[in-house]
Design a protein around this motif. Structure first.
Motif, PDB file in Angstrom:
ATOM      1  N   TYR A   4     -30.219-103.029  25.689  1.00  0.00           N
ATOM      2  CA  TYR A   4     -30.949-104.191  25.173  1.00  0.00           C
ATOM      3  C   TYR A   4     -30.094-105.455  25.239  1.00  0.00           C
ATOM      4  O   TYR A   4     -30.615-106.557  25.461  1.00  0.00           O
ATOM      5  CB  TYR A   4     -31.392-103.927  23.741  1.00  0.00           C
ATOM      6  CG  TYR A   4     -32.473-102.884  23.633  1.00  0.00           C
ATOM      7  CD1 TYR A   4     -33.781-103.180  24.012  1.00  0.00           C
ATOM      8  CD2 TYR A   4     -32.197-101.600  23.181  1.00  0.00           C
ATOM      9  CE1 TYR A   4     -34.787-102.232  23.932  1.00  0.00           C
ATOM     10  CE2 TYR A   4     -33.187-100.643  23.098  1.00  0.00           C
ATOM     11  CZ  TYR A   4     -34.477-100.954  23.473  1.00  0.00           C
ATOM     12  OH  TYR A   4     -35.465-100.012  23.406  1.00  0.00           O
ATOM     13  N   ARG A   7     -30.383-106.702  28.774  1.00  0.00           N
ATOM     14  CA  ARG A   7     -31.682-107.331  29.008  1.00  0.00           C
ATOM     15  C   ARG A   7     -31.735-108.718  28.371  1.00  0.00           C
ATOM     16  O   ARG A   7     -32.273-109.659  28.947  1.00  0.00           O
ATOM     17  CB  ARG A   7     -32.799-106.451  28.455  1.00  0.00           C
ATOM     18  CG  ARG A   7     -32.980-105.133  29.188  1.00  0.00           C
ATOM     19  CD  ARG A   7     -34.183-104.377  28.688  1.00  0.00           C
ATOM     20  NE  ARG A   7     -35.416-105.098  28.922  1.00  0.00           N
ATOM     21  CZ  ARG A   7     -36.619-104.649  28.562  1.00  0.00           C
ATOM     22  NH1 ARG A   7     -36.721-103.482  27.947  1.00  0.00           N
ATOM     23  NH2 ARG A   7     -37.698-105.353  28.804  1.00  0.00           N
ATOM     24  N   SER A   8     -31.163-108.848  27.175  1.00  0.00           N
ATOM     25  CA  SER A   8     -31.156-110.144  26.510  1.00  0.00           C
ATOM     26  C   SER A   8     -30.322-111.150  27.289  1.00  0.00           C
ATOM     27  O   SER A   8     -30.707-112.321  27.432  1.00  0.00           O
ATOM     28  CB  SER A   8     -30.595-110.001  25.086  1.00  0.00           C
ATOM     29  OG  SER A   8     -31.399-109.111  24.322  1.00  0.00           O
ATOM     30  N   ALA A  11     -32.310-112.226  30.266  1.00  0.00           N
ATOM     31  CA  ALA A  11     -33.401-113.126  29.874  1.00  0.00           C
ATOM     32  C   ALA A  11     -32.880-114.537  29.647  1.00  0.00           C
ATOM     33  O   ALA A  11     -33.488-115.521  30.090  1.00  0.00           O
ATOM     34  CB  ALA A  11     -34.079-112.594  28.611  1.00  0.00           C
ATOM     35  N   PHE A  14     -32.042-116.166  33.067  1.00  0.00           N
ATOM     36  CA  PHE A  14     -33.202-116.610  33.840  1.00  0.00           C
ATOM     37  C   PHE A  14     -33.936-117.766  33.165  1.00  0.00           C
ATOM     38  O   PHE A  14     -34.530-118.602  33.846  1.00  0.00           O
ATOM     39  CB  PHE A  14     -34.165-115.434  34.062  1.00  0.00           C
ATOM     40  CG  PHE A  14     -33.703-114.476  35.122  1.00  0.00           C
ATOM     41  CD1 PHE A  14     -33.620-114.868  36.447  1.00  0.00           C
ATOM     42  CD2 PHE A  14     -33.341-113.182  34.795  1.00  0.00           C
ATOM     43  CE1 PHE A  14     -33.191-113.995  37.431  1.00  0.00           C
ATOM     44  CE2 PHE A  14     -32.902-112.295  35.772  1.00  0.00           C
ATOM     45  CZ  PHE A  14     -32.823-112.701  37.096  1.00  0.00           C
ATOM     46  N   LEU A  15     -33.906-117.805  31.829  1.00  0.00           N
ATOM     47  CA  LEU A  15     -34.619-118.868  31.111  1.00  0.00           C
ATOM     48  C   LEU A  15     -33.813-120.155  31.005  1.00  0.00           C
ATOM     49  O   LEU A  15     -34.387-121.212  30.737  1.00  0.00           O
ATOM     50  CB  LEU A  15     -34.985-118.384  29.697  1.00  0.00           C
ATOM     51  CG  LEU A  15     -36.122-117.370  29.604  1.00  0.00           C
ATOM     52  CD1 LEU A  15     -36.290-116.898  28.166  1.00  0.00           C
ATOM     53  CD2 LEU A  15     -37.426-117.959  30.124  1.00  0.00           C
ATOM     54  N   GLN A 246     -48.779-109.971  33.281  1.00  0.00           N
ATOM     55  CA  GLN A 246     -47.565-109.220  33.590  1.00  0.00           C
ATOM     56  C   GLN A 246     -47.814-107.717  33.692  1.00  0.00           C
ATOM     57  O   GLN A 246     -47.333-107.052  34.610  1.00  0.00           O
ATOM     58  CB  GLN A 246     -46.496-109.500  32.533  1.00  0.00           C
ATOM     59  CG  GLN A 246     -45.181-108.780  32.781  1.00  0.00           C
ATOM     60  CD  GLN A 246     -44.164-109.069  31.691  1.00  0.00           C
ATOM     61  OE1 GLN A 246     -44.505-109.629  30.654  1.00  0.00           O
ATOM     62  NE2 GLN A 246     -42.917-108.683  31.912  1.00  0.00           N
TER      63      GLN A 246
END
Length: 260
Positions: A4, A7-8, A11, A14-15, A246
């Motif tokens: 996790y 993944r964070s 994220a 990409f953001l 999605q």
């Protein structure tokens, strides 16, 4: 826990460009925060609603044309046998190897012969043509992933091929259809080069061309605040559409859309 955290981190990575663009679009020349960049965009030329509407019209026509033609083509390639089927399919895929920029000028001349030069409909048809090879490939594999027994059972009940396609097969390949439509929307909404070549009337410009035009100032200087505001206006619809669709998008790839 490490999964996790990774993944964070991805994220955030990409953001970050989107968040940076949003922050930059709100920065005024005096260093404060303001909506002035968006206000300037709204007043430029024909007005932001006009350019937004042009992009929306082109994207809707592109999505509709791509989904309908690729669904029919994919169904034909997946279910019917006819002379030259494999050769025709390979020729369709071969279009992907042609850089689309190299054929825009011939297409511009061709659109003039059919009366669609400098037309949003003509631009949308060009986008449909560029999307069809990949879309047809995906839809063929989506139909092949559906058991033939479903179609055969429908035909035993008296359905023809077209009725079985509409009533049985299309609902079964809905993730593939949505994936194809999403690809077509993103490609037509964000494309800059094709509208620049095929359109010469400022009132017909879609958002990418209009944003570049409105950020150019004297001696080629660029208004980066307004440019980032334009990036946000173009990015938000794509982001929202992707978030809403999605689960269908992921399912479209995982349920045989790229099988074979």
């Amino acid at each position: 826990m490490r999964y996790y955290s990774s993944r964070s981190a991805l994220a955030v990575l990409f953001l970050f460009p989107l968040l940076w663009s949003g922050w930059s679009s709100l920065r005024g020349q005096d260093g404060g925060y303001t909506l002035g960049n968006y206000a300037q965009m709204a007043r430029f030329g024909e007005g932001l609603p006009r350019y937004f509407g042009n992009s929306l019209l082109v994207s809707v026509i592109t999505v509709a044309g791509t989904v309908v033609v690729s669904a029919l083509g994919g169904y034909a390639f997946a279910r019917f046998r006819f002379p030259g089927k494999n050769l025709l399919f390979l020729a369709t895929l071969a279009i992907l190897m042609v850089p689309y920029a190299t054929i825009l000028i011939p297409l511009y001349v061709l659109l003039g012969y059919v009366g669609l030069q400098n037309s949003l409909v003509g631009l949308a048809l060009v986008f449909v043509m560029f999307q069809l090879p990949f879309a047809t490939y995906m839809m063929r594999n989506s139909f092949e992933a559906v058991p033939k027994e479903l179609e055969e059972a429908a035909m035993v009940d008296g359905c023809g091929s077209l009725r079985a396609l509409i009533g049985i097969l299309l609902p079964a390949v809905r993730p593939g259809l949505i994936t194809v439509g999403l690809f077509a929307f993103l490609a037509s909404w964000n494309d800059f080069f094709a509208p620049l070549i095929l359109l010469n009337d400022g009132s017909s410009f879609p958002l990418p061309v209009a944003v570049v035009s409105m950020t150019q100032k004297t001696f080629g200087a660029i208004d980066y605040g307004m440019l980032q505001a334009g990036v946000m206006v173009m990015a938000v619809p794509c982001l929202l559409l992707f978030l809403v669709l999605q689960r269908y998008y992921v399912r479209g790839f995982m349920s045989g859309a790229l099988r074979g």
